[in-house]
Design a protein around this motif. Structure first.
Motif, PDB file in Angstrom:
ATOM      1  N   GLN A   1      -8.773   1.969   2.434  1.00  0.00           N
ATOM      2  CA  GLN A   1      -8.177   1.758   1.125  1.00  0.00           C
ATOM      3  C   GLN A   1      -7.217   2.902   0.805  1.00  0.00           C
ATOM      4  O   GLN A   1      -7.332   4.006   1.345  1.00  0.00           O
ATOM      5  CB  GLN A   1      -9.268   1.658   0.064  1.00  0.00           C
ATOM      6  N   GLY A   2      -6.295   2.636  -0.114  1.00  0.00           N
ATOM      7  CA  GLY A   2      -5.250   3.612  -0.401  1.00  0.00           C
ATOM      8  C   GLY A   2      -5.754   4.948  -0.890  1.00  0.00           C
ATOM      9  O   GLY A   2      -5.125   5.987  -0.631  1.00  0.00           O
ATOM     10  N   ALA A   3      -6.893   4.955  -1.587  1.00  0.00           N
ATOM     11  CA  ALA A   3      -7.418   6.210  -2.131  1.00  0.00           C
ATOM     12  C   ALA A   3      -8.492   6.835  -1.253  1.00  0.00           C
ATOM     13  O   ALA A   3      -9.121   7.825  -1.642  1.00  0.00           O
ATOM     14  CB  ALA A   3      -7.957   5.985  -3.545  1.00  0.00           C
ATOM     15  N   ASP A   4      -8.739   6.266  -0.067  1.00  0.00           N
ATOM     16  CA  ASP A   4      -9.670   6.889   0.873  1.00  0.00           C
ATOM     17  C   ASP A   4      -9.056   8.153   1.461  1.00  0.00           C
ATOM     18  O   ASP A   4      -7.832   8.266   1.606  1.00  0.00           O
ATOM     19  CB  ASP A   4      -9.990   5.928   2.023  1.00  0.00           C
ATOM     20  N   ILE A   5      -9.927   9.095   1.803  1.00  0.00           N
ATOM     21  CA  ILE A   5      -9.520  10.327   2.475  1.00  0.00           C
ATOM     22  C   ILE A   5     -10.274  10.387   3.796  1.00  0.00           C
ATOM     23  O   ILE A   5     -11.499  10.272   3.817  1.00  0.00           O
ATOM     24  CB  ILE A   5      -9.834  11.557   1.607  1.00  0.00           C
ATOM     25  N   MET A   6      -9.566  10.551   4.902  1.00  0.00           N
ATOM     26  CA  MET A   6     -10.180  10.485   6.222  1.00  0.00           C
ATOM     27  C   MET A   6      -9.723  11.624   7.115  1.00  0.00           C
ATOM     28  O   MET A   6      -8.597  12.103   6.985  1.00  0.00           O
ATOM     29  CB  MET A   6      -9.799   9.170   6.912  1.00  0.00           C
ATOM     30  N   SER A   7     -10.589  12.010   8.048  1.00  0.00           N
ATOM     31  CA  SER A   7     -10.155  12.873   9.137  1.00  0.00           C
ATOM     32  C   SER A   7      -9.211  12.070  10.022  1.00  0.00           C
ATOM     33  O   SER A   7      -9.601  11.033  10.575  1.00  0.00           O
ATOM     34  CB  SER A   7     -11.351  13.340   9.968  1.00  0.00           C
ATOM     35  N   ALA A   8      -7.988  12.528  10.173  1.00  0.00           N
ATOM     36  CA  ALA A   8      -7.042  11.867  11.070  1.00  0.00           C
ATOM     37  C   ALA A   8      -7.270  12.292  12.507  1.00  0.00           C
ATOM     38  O   ALA A   8      -7.013  11.538  13.453  1.00  0.00           O
ATOM     39  CB  ALA A   8      -5.610  12.178  10.653  1.00  0.00           C
ATOM     40  N   THR A   9      -7.741  13.512  12.680  1.00  0.00           N
ATOM     41  CA  THR A   9      -8.142  14.047  13.967  1.00  0.00           C
ATOM     42  C   THR A   9      -9.489  14.735  13.764  1.00  0.00           C
ATOM     43  O   THR A   9      -9.865  15.054  12.623  1.00  0.00           O
ATOM     44  CB  THR A   9      -7.124  15.067  14.494  1.00  0.00           C
ATOM     45  N   PRO A  10     -10.253  14.957  14.830  1.00  0.00           N
ATOM     46  CA  PRO A  10     -11.539  15.628  14.641  1.00  0.00           C
ATOM     47  C   PRO A  10     -11.400  16.933  13.854  1.00  0.00           C
ATOM     48  O   PRO A  10     -10.503  17.741  14.106  1.00  0.00           O
ATOM     49  CB  PRO A  10     -12.012  15.878  16.073  1.00  0.00           C
TER      50      PRO A  10
END
Length: 455
Positions: free
Chosen positions: A345-354
């Motif tokens: 979702q647009g407001a999710d925050i994720m690790s793009a790399t480890p």
């Protein structure tokens, strides 16, 4: 809309007057009374029990005890209920059978305990299932548990276990509840070291707020498992080291009412790695017709992230504003499980790399265990105690955290249970900070493991 009545005998330290309860109605809770009615003075409990377990007292049971329909067992602040068992057979793993009402109201300064003898309150007892938990029948009264430690449950089921919940020899949960018209209020408590699910609620109106679930399950088991007909709010909980999912929300189990759960502002770490079945285990799992809202959760190094199965009530699930962190590449690929229907979702925050987008907790090293060096499933022995228990950590987000101030507050909790007073719930709405420990202090109040706490 719903109707519910707290079935309480006049035996408790408080008297609660609650009529038919609807969302728009007001609930009156009478002032707390300080004197105990029907105090229980014997330190050994057998057979049918009712009355008040007194502050400062320890009570023991070595065989099943029963709260009969219409009766109440009330634990005053600072009381202790100790099961004498070994987890080897149903007969030597006693349970509390609740056909009436069970209330344990500890306080922040005077916790209650439902546990095992002190010499067994240690890491060696995790997953041993030394007693049978609190097992509530389908016509039981309400269950209210506050500031209470429930530890080391999970003994094998026998003749006294509900056959609709457990097959013979199944591990029992710390608490199971099956009354679709009843209320379950679980607040500020610890669920520790179970052999399977920490808590399994099959039906009922639910408020699960600000609890800590530690090291629940051995080869399988969720922290909190909600089934058909559970309707309510689950927020500000910390689940660390669950064998399978932190939260499993499912409409399985039959019944006329669907599961509708608002799951928000929880923190999950190191979950899902002990599940032996492939494709299962991690953080949040909605399946089999379950619906609700999923917002503001912090998911750290879990084997799977949010899993919305194709048979979930997808049109009635809204979700966003999750913070996902992983220190291994295979974790990043499952932030939304690949066998589910959930998408970023647009407001999710994720690790793009480890190791990208570290959540920046006040006191917790998210990289103390390097998941890139292991391939799940892992045995319990392969998971250090430091990553499955809340060993003096502080999961509050620092201002530098990517989740600080990024929560979504555009909805209100369902509040399907009575609110306020000593035995009503304190249901808190979503916070502008993500996770279970917002910076304004309105969330989880735990900063030590259940095991490190003493009477």
């Amino acid at each position: 809309m719903y109707k519910s009545i707290l079935r309480m005998s006049v035996v408790a330290a408080v008297l609660v007057a609650i009529g038919a309860c609807h969302k728009e109605s007001k609930v009156y809770v009478s002032p707390a009374q300080q004197t105990a009615s029907h105090p229980i003075t014997s330190d050994s409990l057998t057979g049918a029990v009712a009355g008040t377990l007194l502050s400062g007292r320890t009570y023991y049971f070595s065989a099943d005890i029963t709260i009969n329909k219409g009766d109440t067992l009330f634990m005053q602040p600072g009381s202790r209920l100790v099961a004498i068992g070994d987890g080897k057979t149903p007969q030597t793993s006693p349970q509390v059978t609740c056909n009436g009402t069970f209330i344990s109201v500890g306080t922040a300064d005077s916790n209650n305990y439902i546990t095992v003898p002190d010499n067994l309150r240690n890491a060696a007892s995790i997953g041993m299932g030394l007693w049978g938990g609190i097992q509530c029948g389908e016509t039981s009264g309400d269950v209210v548990i506050k500031w209470t430690h429930i530890e080391f449950a999970g003994g094998p089921a026998g003749a006294n276990a509900d056959p609709n919940v457990f097959a013979p020899a199944d591990p029992r949960n710390s608490l199971s509840y099956t009354n679709i018209d009843g209320n379950i209020i679980l607040e500020d408590s610890w669920i520790f070291g179970t052999s399977d699910d920490g808590i399994r609620l099959l039906h009922g109106h639910v408020s699960v707020m600000r609890n800590t679930f530690e090291d629940c399950g051995t080869k399988g088991g969720e922290g909190l498992n909600l089934k058909n007909g559970c309707v309510g709010d689950v927020a500000y909980n910390l689940i660390i080291g669950a064998a399978t999912n932190a939260f499993k929300i499912s409409n399985s189990g039959g019944g006329p009412v669907e599961n509708k759960t608002y799951l928000y502002n929880n923190t999950m770490a190191n979950c899902g790695f002990r599940q032996l079945k492939t494709g299962r285990g991690g953080s949040i799992d909605y399946e089999k017709g379950a619906g609700g809202k999923i917002y503001n959760n912090v998911i750290v190094n879990c084997r799977f992230g949010v899993r919305l199965t194709p048979d979930a009530d997808l049109p009635n699930i809204t979700y966003s504003n999750q913070l996902f962190y992983g220190n291994a590449a295979y974790l990043l690929g499952q932030f939304y499980s690949t066998d589910g229907k959930g998408v970023k979702q647009g407001a999710d925050i994720m690790s793009a790399t480890p190791k990208d987008n570290n959540p920046h907790f006040v006191n917790y090293n998210v990289d103390q265990f390097d998941y890139s060096t292991v391939t799940p499933p892992l045995s319990a022995a392969a998971m250090p105690m430091a990553i499955v228990t809340d060993a003096g950590y502080d999961f509050t987000l620092l201002p530098s955290s990517p989740g600080y101030g990024k929560g979504f507050t555009g909805f209100q909790p369902l509040k399907t249970v009575p609110q306020g007073g000593v035995t009503g719930a304190t249901t808190v709405g979503p916070n502008v900070d993500m996770g279970a420990f917002p910076s304004d202090g309105t969330g989880n109040k735990h900063f030590t493991s259940s095991l490190s706490s003493t009477k």
